[in-house]
Design a protein around this motif. Sequence first.
Motif, PDB file in Angstrom:
ATOM      1  N   ASN A 356       0.834  -1.218   0.000  1.00 56.62           N
ATOM      2  CA  ASN A 356       0.000   0.000   0.000  1.00 56.62           C
ATOM      3  C   ASN A 356       0.864   1.262   0.000  1.00 56.62           C
ATOM      4  O   ASN A 356       0.579   2.241  -0.706  1.00 56.62           O
ATOM      5  CB  ASN A 356      -0.898   0.018   1.232  1.00 56.62           C
ATOM      6  CG  ASN A 356      -1.962  -1.067   1.193  1.00 56.62           C
ATOM      7  OD1 ASN A 356      -2.197  -1.671   0.139  1.00 56.62           O
ATOM      8  ND2 ASN A 356      -2.588  -1.327   2.323  1.00 56.62           N
ATOM      9  N   ALA A 357       1.910   1.230   0.838  1.00 57.97           N
ATOM     10  CA  ALA A 357       2.786   2.398   0.948  1.00 57.97           C
ATOM     11  C   ALA A 357       3.489   2.668  -0.379  1.00 57.97           C
ATOM     12  O   ALA A 357       3.644   3.838  -0.796  1.00 57.97           O
ATOM     13  CB  ALA A 357       3.810   2.175   2.065  1.00 57.97           C
ATOM     14  N   ILE A 358       3.897   1.620  -1.066  1.00 56.39           N
ATOM     15  CA  ILE A 358       4.581   1.789  -2.362  1.00 56.39           C
ATOM     16  C   ILE A 358       3.604   2.295  -3.422  1.00 56.39           C
ATOM     17  O   ILE A 358       3.893   3.242  -4.169  1.00 56.39           O
ATOM     18  CB  ILE A 358       5.213   0.452  -2.794  1.00 56.39           C
ATOM     19  CG1 ILE A 358       6.348   0.074  -1.840  1.00 56.39           C
ATOM     20  CG2 ILE A 358       5.726   0.540  -4.225  1.00 56.39           C
ATOM     21  CD1 ILE A 358       6.880  -1.321  -2.037  1.00 56.39           C
ATOM     22  N   ALA A 359       2.430   1.670  -3.482  1.00 57.05           N
ATOM     23  CA  ALA A 359       1.435   2.078  -4.487  1.00 57.05           C
ATOM     24  C   ALA A 359       1.033   3.547  -4.288  1.00 57.05           C
ATOM     25  O   ALA A 359       0.785   4.270  -5.264  1.00 57.05           O
ATOM     26  CB  ALA A 359       0.218   1.165  -4.405  1.00 57.05           C
ATOM     27  N   ALA A 360       0.977   3.956  -3.015  1.00 60.82           N
ATOM     28  CA  ALA A 360       0.560   5.333  -2.733  1.00 60.82           C
ATOM     29  C   ALA A 360       1.563   6.348  -3.257  1.00 60.82           C
ATOM     30  O   ALA A 360       1.236   7.526  -3.420  1.00 60.82           O
ATOM     31  CB  ALA A 360       0.380   5.506  -1.223  1.00 60.82           C
ATOM     32  N   GLN A 361       2.791   5.916  -3.502  1.00 65.35           N
ATOM     33  CA  GLN A 361       3.818   6.849  -3.979  1.00 65.35           C
ATOM     34  C   GLN A 361       3.820   6.995  -5.494  1.00 65.35           C
ATOM     35  O   GLN A 361       4.564   7.821  -6.035  1.00 65.35           O
ATOM     36  CB  GLN A 361       5.200   6.382  -3.504  1.00 65.35           C
ATOM     37  CG  GLN A 361       5.368   6.544  -1.989  1.00 65.35           C
ATOM     38  CD  GLN A 361       6.779   6.232  -1.540  1.00 65.35           C
ATOM     39  OE1 GLN A 361       7.023   5.239  -0.871  1.00 65.35           O
ATOM     40  NE2 GLN A 361       7.711   7.083  -1.937  1.00 65.35           N
ATOM     41  N   ALA A 362       3.029   6.186  -6.193  1.00 62.16           N
ATOM     42  CA  ALA A 362       3.042   6.223  -7.655  1.00 62.16           C
ATOM     43  C   ALA A 362       2.718   7.621  -8.183  1.00 62.16           C
ATOM     44  O   ALA A 362       3.311   8.083  -9.168  1.00 62.16           O
ATOM     45  CB  ALA A 362       2.044   5.199  -8.205  1.00 62.16           C
ATOM     46  N   GLY A 363       1.790   8.295  -7.507  1.00 58.59           N
ATOM     47  CA  GLY A 363       1.352   9.601  -7.979  1.00 58.59           C
ATOM     48  C   GLY A 363       2.436  10.663  -7.933  1.00 58.59           C
ATOM     49  O   GLY A 363       2.349  11.673  -8.642  1.00 58.59           O
ATOM     50  N   SER A 364       3.447  10.446  -7.123  1.00 58.88           N
ATOM     51  CA  SER A 364       4.522  11.440  -7.022  1.00 58.88           C
ATOM     52  C   SER A 364       5.697  11.113  -7.939  1.00 58.88           C
ATOM     53  O   SER A 364       6.720  11.800  -7.895  1.00 58.88           O
ATOM     54  CB  SER A 364       5.005  11.532  -5.563  1.00 58.88           C
ATOM     55  OG  SER A 364       5.522  10.282  -5.146  1.00 58.88           O
ATOM     56  N   CYS A 365       5.562  10.050  -8.734  1.00 61.97           N
ATOM     57  CA  CYS A 365       6.659   9.638  -9.627  1.00 61.97           C
ATOM     58  C   CYS A 365       6.263   9.865 -11.086  1.00 61.97           C
ATOM     59  O   CYS A 365       5.080   9.832 -11.445  1.00 61.97           O
ATOM     60  CB  CYS A 365       6.975   8.148  -9.424  1.00 61.97           C
ATOM     61  SG  CYS A 365       7.501   7.715  -7.764  1.00 61.97           S
ATOM     62  N   GLU A 366       7.266  10.064 -11.914  1.00 57.09           N
ATOM     63  CA  GLU A 366       7.044  10.193 -13.356  1.00 57.09           C
ATOM     64  C   GLU A 366       7.081   8.813 -13.999  1.00 57.09           C
ATOM     65  O   GLU A 366       7.726   7.894 -13.505  1.00 57.09           O
ATOM     66  CB  GLU A 366       8.156  11.076 -13.982  1.00 57.09           C
ATOM     67  CG  GLU A 366       8.225  12.491 -13.438  1.00 57.09           C
ATOM     68  CD  GLU A 366       7.030  13.335 -13.863  1.00 57.09           C
ATOM     69  OE1 GLU A 366       6.425  13.040 -14.922  1.00 57.09           O
ATOM     70  OE2 GLU A 366       6.686  14.269 -13.105  1.00 57.09           O
ATOM     71  N   VAL A 367       6.423   8.706 -15.160  1.00 59.43           N
ATOM     72  CA  VAL A 367       6.510   7.474 -15.957  1.00 59.43           C
ATOM     73  C   VAL A 367       7.956   7.298 -16.418  1.00 59.43           C
ATOM     74  O   VAL A 367       8.583   8.287 -16.807  1.00 59.43           O
ATOM     75  CB  VAL A 367       5.565   7.569 -17.184  1.00 59.43           C
ATOM     76  CG1 VAL A 367       5.795   6.392 -18.120  1.00 59.43           C
ATOM     77  CG2 VAL A 367       4.099   7.617 -16.726  1.00 59.43           C
ATOM     78  N   PRO A 368       8.571   6.137 -16.308  1.00 54.32           N
ATOM     79  CA  PRO A 368       7.968   4.824 -15.987  1.00 54.32           C
ATOM     80  C   PRO A 368       8.022   4.470 -14.508  1.00 54.32           C
ATOM     81  O   PRO A 368       7.568   3.395 -14.135  1.00 54.32           O
ATOM     82  CB  PRO A 368       8.809   3.861 -16.815  1.00 54.32           C
ATOM     83  CG  PRO A 368      10.178   4.466 -16.784  1.00 54.32           C
ATOM     84  CD  PRO A 368       9.961   5.969 -16.824  1.00 54.32           C
TER      85      PRO A 368
END
Length: 440
Positions: A356-368
């Motif tokens: 959950n903690a990792i998935a929650a950080q997706a929004g703060s990262c650029e693709v890929p």
Amino acid sequence: MMKHLTRILLVSAMAAASNGLFAQGKYGATPADSAECVKNISLFQESMKQGRFGDAYGPYRMLLQVCPAYSKSLYQNGGKMLGDFIAKEKEASRKERLIDSLLLNYDMRITHFGERAFVMGRKGVDLQFYRPKECIAARDIMKEAIELGGVRSEPATISAYYSALNCLYGEGAATKEQMLSEYVRLSGLIEQNLADPNLKEADRELWIKSRDNVNGNFFRIAECKDIGSIAEKLVQENPDDLELKTRLLRVLNAKDCTEESIYLRLAEEVHKAAPTSESAYSLGQYLVKKGDLSGAIKYMAEAAELCTGCSDRVKYLLKAGQVASAMGNHSKARSYANQVLQIESKNGEALILIGNAIAAQAGSCEVPDSWGAYWLAYDYYQRARSLDPSVSDKASERMGSCNARFPTKEELFFRNMKEGDSFQMGCGGLNESTTVRVKK
């Protein structure tokens, strides 16, 4: 054969009680008895060693007659032999006589070798198992065993005793108040054993099983309002008993009765008098229910700190991690979850918390890297599902949620990536590799 055996056991026990026969020598009262004793010891031991219980029966019977005090192993092996006979016997009346013989075997062992608390416990467990309708007798035997043995009682004795009490409750012969009062007492004994740093892993599993059985019986009958009112009464009767208050807090927490009026009072009193992990956790739980997460996280962290080596440390760490996650502090949530995994490497809840903690950080990262966060979270959910069946449904649901956010093959193509490639995360302090996946 078994009728004869029961008669021999009865005669031997009566003789011991009335004539002082067992004051005789270890190998019998006369030279002839000694010779007979030694001969049958050899036959009995050899038969038991080879698992030939039918051949052991005759020597066992003779040893009870001529030298019943020669060794405690006579009764240990005798119980094993009779248990085998009982398991294989199909005819009801013969099985009952065998059970009588087994119970008398316990009584004679106590007569000659003492250890009353331990042996009474074993006897009560067997009586509860073989004759579950005799719950009054089983309850009385095991109650005495636990009162004599205290914290040294066996986990099976405690579990079977509470089952016998539950049987009486079902028959209207025990009250809900008795069930709670004994639950509080037995839970204290169980937790004392689980907190022993020298407890062997195999024994820990037995104690956890005992706790699960006792909890299962209690939780089937207990409602929060009942527990709350009985707890009020017990505290009124014992206002200075801090240990009782701590145990009651544990009961209220186990049943999630945090809305009861006595809950906060107990938590504050215990924490003020002598802060414990239980009291800190209770105050944290209360604040969680009130929506004060920043206040709750302090108490949850304190609960984990105060619980060095105690059996609930995993629960406190997990709760602290979940509160941290709810606050959006994902690095702290991962830290707590990793501490859980150091204790229980297959804990599915901790693995899901990290996912959950990792998935929650997706929004703060650029693709890929944003894709990588979902790939990596998927890895943790997958591990949780494979290692811990209790979280299988939850883990599968999270895996599905991640999959919906995976890129298409076309999106991967434009990034010069393909399914199955290794990918190194480089965002949000996540320095782990994962596997490239596509939306299915």
